[in-house]
Design a protein around this motif. Structure first.
Motif, PDB file in Angstrom:
ATOM      1  N   PHE A  90       0.821  -1.197   0.000  1.00 43.61           N
ATOM      2  CA  PHE A  90       0.000   0.000   0.000  1.00 43.61           C
ATOM      3  C   PHE A  90       0.863   1.259   0.000  1.00 43.61           C
ATOM      4  N   LEU A  91       0.432   2.238  -0.782  1.00 45.12           N
ATOM      5  CA  LEU A  91       1.000   3.578  -0.751  1.00 45.12           C
ATOM      6  C   LEU A  91       0.164   4.390   0.222  1.00 45.12           C
ATOM      7  N   ILE A  92       0.824   5.047   1.183  1.00 44.94           N
ATOM      8  CA  ILE A  92       0.118   5.856   2.176  1.00 44.94           C
ATOM      9  C   ILE A  92       0.295   7.329   1.830  1.00 44.94           C
ATOM     10  N   VAL A  93      -0.817   8.042   1.721  1.00 41.57           N
ATOM     11  CA  VAL A  93      -0.783   9.472   1.419  1.00 41.57           C
ATOM     12  C   VAL A  93      -1.588  10.216   2.476  1.00 41.57           C
ATOM     13  N   GLY A  94      -1.336  11.507   2.576  1.00 41.15           N
ATOM     14  CA  GLY A  94      -2.069  12.324   3.538  1.00 41.15           C
ATOM     15  C   GLY A  94      -1.399  13.662   3.709  1.00 41.15           C
ATOM     16  N   ALA A  95      -1.967  14.485   4.581  1.00 37.54           N
ATOM     17  CA  ALA A  95      -1.381  15.788   4.859  1.00 37.54           C
ATOM     18  C   ALA A  95      -0.063  15.605   5.602  1.00 37.54           C
ATOM     19  N   ASN A  96       0.900  16.470   5.323  1.00 38.34           N
ATOM     20  CA  ASN A  96       2.209  16.364   5.947  1.00 38.34           C
ATOM     21  C   ASN A  96       2.194  17.077   7.300  1.00 38.34           C
ATOM     22  N   VAL A  97       1.584  16.426   8.296  1.00 36.09           N
ATOM     23  CA  VAL A  97       1.472  16.973   9.646  1.00 36.09           C
ATOM     24  C   VAL A  97       2.222  16.049  10.605  1.00 36.09           C
ATOM     25  N   PRO A  98       2.670  16.580  11.765  1.00 39.93           N
ATOM     26  CA  PRO A  98       3.478  15.778  12.688  1.00 39.93           C
ATOM     27  C   PRO A  98       2.838  14.467  13.123  1.00 39.93           C
ATOM     28  N   SER A  99       1.565  14.520  13.510  1.00 37.25           N
ATOM     29  CA  SER A  99       0.902  13.304  13.993  1.00 37.25           C
ATOM     30  C   SER A  99      -0.608  13.497  13.983  1.00 37.25           C
ATOM     31  N   ASP A 100      -1.323  12.378  14.089  1.00 36.63           N
ATOM     32  CA  ASP A 100      -2.782  12.383  14.198  1.00 36.63           C
ATOM     33  C   ASP A 100      -3.468  13.057  13.021  1.00 36.63           C
ATOM     34  N   GLY A 101      -2.849  12.988  11.858  1.00 33.77           N
ATOM     35  CA  GLY A 101      -3.481  13.549  10.681  1.00 33.77           C
ATOM     36  C   GLY A 101      -4.241  12.486   9.905  1.00 33.77           C
ATOM     37  N   TYR A 102      -5.049  12.931   8.950  1.00 25.86           N
ATOM     38  CA  TYR A 102      -5.774  12.003   8.095  1.00 25.86           C
ATOM     39  C   TYR A 102      -4.834  11.414   7.050  1.00 25.86           C
ATOM     40  N   THR A 103      -4.959  10.123   6.809  1.00 27.06           N
ATOM     41  CA  THR A 103      -4.212   9.457   5.747  1.00 27.06           C
ATOM     42  C   THR A 103      -5.150   8.556   4.960  1.00 27.06           C
ATOM     43  N   ALA A 104      -4.689   8.166   3.775  1.00 27.74           N
ATOM     44  CA  ALA A 104      -5.448   7.234   2.947  1.00 27.74           C
ATOM     45  C   ALA A 104      -4.475   6.187   2.412  1.00 27.74           C
ATOM     46  N   SER A 105      -4.907   4.939   2.366  1.00 31.76           N
ATOM     47  CA  SER A 105      -4.060   3.852   1.865  1.00 31.76           C
ATOM     48  C   SER A 105      -4.567   3.418   0.498  1.00 31.76           C
ATOM     49  N   LEU A 106      -3.625   3.258  -0.429  1.00 33.46           N
ATOM     50  CA  LEU A 106      -3.944   2.887  -1.798  1.00 33.46           C
ATOM     51  C   LEU A 106      -3.245   1.578  -2.131  1.00 33.46           C
ATOM     52  N   SER A 107      -4.009   0.587  -2.538  1.00 33.76           N
ATOM     53  CA  SER A 107      -3.462  -0.729  -2.863  1.00 33.76           C
ATOM     54  C   SER A 107      -2.712  -0.665  -4.193  1.00 33.76           C
ATOM     55  N   ILE A 108      -1.420  -0.966  -4.144  1.00 32.60           N
ATOM     56  CA  ILE A 108      -0.574  -0.901  -5.342  1.00 32.60           C
ATOM     57  C   ILE A 108      -0.835  -2.116  -6.218  1.00 32.60           C
ATOM     58  N   GLN A 109      -1.211  -1.850  -7.463  1.00 34.35           N
ATOM     59  CA  GLN A 109      -1.515  -2.931  -8.394  1.00 34.35           C
ATOM     60  C   GLN A 109      -0.316  -3.312  -9.250  1.00 34.35           C
ATOM     61  N   GLU A 110       0.536  -2.327  -9.570  1.00 34.85           N
ATOM     62  CA  GLU A 110       1.737  -2.596 -10.356  1.00 34.85           C
ATOM     63  C   GLU A 110       2.758  -1.503 -10.082  1.00 34.85           C
ATOM     64  N   ASP A 111       4.010  -1.828 -10.283  1.00 32.71           N
ATOM     65  CA  ASP A 111       5.085  -0.894 -10.001  1.00 32.71           C
ATOM     66  C   ASP A 111       5.125   0.210 -11.059  1.00 32.71           C
ATOM     67  N   SER A 112       5.823   1.317 -10.724  1.00 34.28           N
ATOM     68  CA  SER A 112       5.945   2.435 -11.648  1.00 34.28           C
ATOM     69  C   SER A 112       7.222   3.207 -11.316  1.00 34.28           C
ATOM     70  N   PRO A 113       7.707   4.031 -12.227  1.00 30.67           N
ATOM     71  CA  PRO A 113       8.904   4.830 -11.942  1.00 30.67           C
ATOM     72  C   PRO A 113       8.734   5.721 -10.709  1.00 30.67           C
ATOM     73  N   THR A 114       7.549   6.276 -10.532  1.00 33.24           N
ATOM     74  CA  THR A 114       7.325   7.147  -9.375  1.00 33.24           C
ATOM     75  C   THR A 114       7.403   6.354  -8.073  1.00 33.24           C
ATOM     76  N   LEU A 115       6.810   5.182  -8.048  1.00 34.92           N
ATOM     77  CA  LEU A 115       6.867   4.354  -6.849  1.00 34.92           C
ATOM     78  C   LEU A 115       8.305   3.927  -6.546  1.00 34.92           C
ATOM     79  N   ARG A 116       9.052   3.589  -7.580  1.00 33.28           N
ATOM     80  CA  ARG A 116      10.453   3.214  -7.365  1.00 33.28           C
ATOM     81  C   ARG A 116      11.260   4.391  -6.821  1.00 33.28           C
ATOM     82  N   TYR A 117      10.965   5.581  -7.320  1.00 29.79           N
ATOM     83  CA  TYR A 117      11.656   6.779  -6.827  1.00 29.79           C
ATOM     84  C   TYR A 117      11.333   7.010  -5.354  1.00 29.79           C
TER      85      TYR A 117
END
Length: 266
Positions: free
Chosen positions: A199-226
């Protein structure tokens, strides 16, 4: 049913207690005059019509955000044939209280005219289900509100509405969710592995207790490798993600990552 990508929708956004029967011989009281039963109006009929048309409308779904305390937030918007928002549904769970609130905003020709909020009020054995409806002027001012309550959610449809003081339900948070702004920004927050699932985890760049969302990775990509290569150095990097909600055979909703790209600010 048609589905729009979040980014097409973003362009559109930026462009534009229980029932009580008094005894028959009871005299009229001031309290009763202040809380009369409210009859259905033309606005109720328009809300019902919009709800009935939802299967035929374009639908835009936000990311499903969550916190460590199990709070969650998700929004779904529906667009009419003119690509104008006709209904927004905001689902929120407060992890600290366990209270879930569902707020719907209705628009006609791009102008909001009504909102409906369903929630649990009270605590423990005194808790009850409440549904508030508010109507608005074209300028967005609440003109009238009504409420019905029930000890059980499944019985709310059989209860009658009573008039209450006008209360405004704000749609500001719903738009922040849809636009991925503020506490719902999409930046790189790391990866999580669970057996064969990544899973790729995204969310606001806050110290703690912020909202995040998890995205199930289906295939690799240049951005994910970076992002994997950079690790902690890439934390907070703004991302553009394309995703799709999927409900599995057990009824669980999974967010499938379709594509991800870095956003470079100049």
């Amino acid at each position: 049913m048609k589905f729009l990508s979040f980014f097409m929708f973003f362009a559109l956004l930026t462009a534009c207690g229980g029932k009580t029967e008094p005894a028959a011989e009871a005299p009229e009281t001031e309290e009763k005059e202040l809380t009369p039963v409210v009859e259905a109006s033309e606005f109720d009929a328009l809300m019902e019509k919009i709800d009935g048309d939802l299967p035929n409308l374009a639908r835009v779904e936000s990311l499903i955000y969550s916190k460590e305390d199990v709070s969650s937030m998700a929004v779904t918007a529906y667009l009419d044939q003119n690509n104008l928002i006709t209904k927004i549904e905001e689902d929120a769970l407060d992890g600290k209280t366990g209270i879930r609130t569902r707020t719907c905003f209705y628009s006609n020709g791009g102008v909001r005219f009504a909102s409906r909020r369903s929630t649990i009020k009270g605590e423990g054995e005194h808790a009850y289900f409440s549904e508030e409806v508010t109507f608005y002027s074209p300028e967005g001012k609440p003109t009238a509100s009504k409420e019905r309550v029930s000890a059980y959610e499944e019985h709310i449809e059989g209860e009658e509405y009573r008039k209450i003081d006008p209360v405004k339900h704000s749609d500001e948070n719903a738009y922040l969710v849809l636009r991925q702004q503020g506490p719902y920004a999409v930046t790189f927050q790391g990866f999580v592995e669970n057996g064969p699932y990544h899973f790729l985890i995204v969310g606001a760049n806050v110290p703690s207790d912020g909202y995040t969302a998890s995205l199930s990775i289906q295939e690799d990509s240049p951005t994910l490798r970076y992002l994997r290569k950079e690790g902690k150095k890439a934390l907070g990097q703004e991302l553009e993600v394309e995703f799709e909600r999927h409900t599995d055979g057990m009824g669980y909703v999974v967010q499938l990552l379709k594509s991800v790209a870095l956003i470079e600010r100049r």
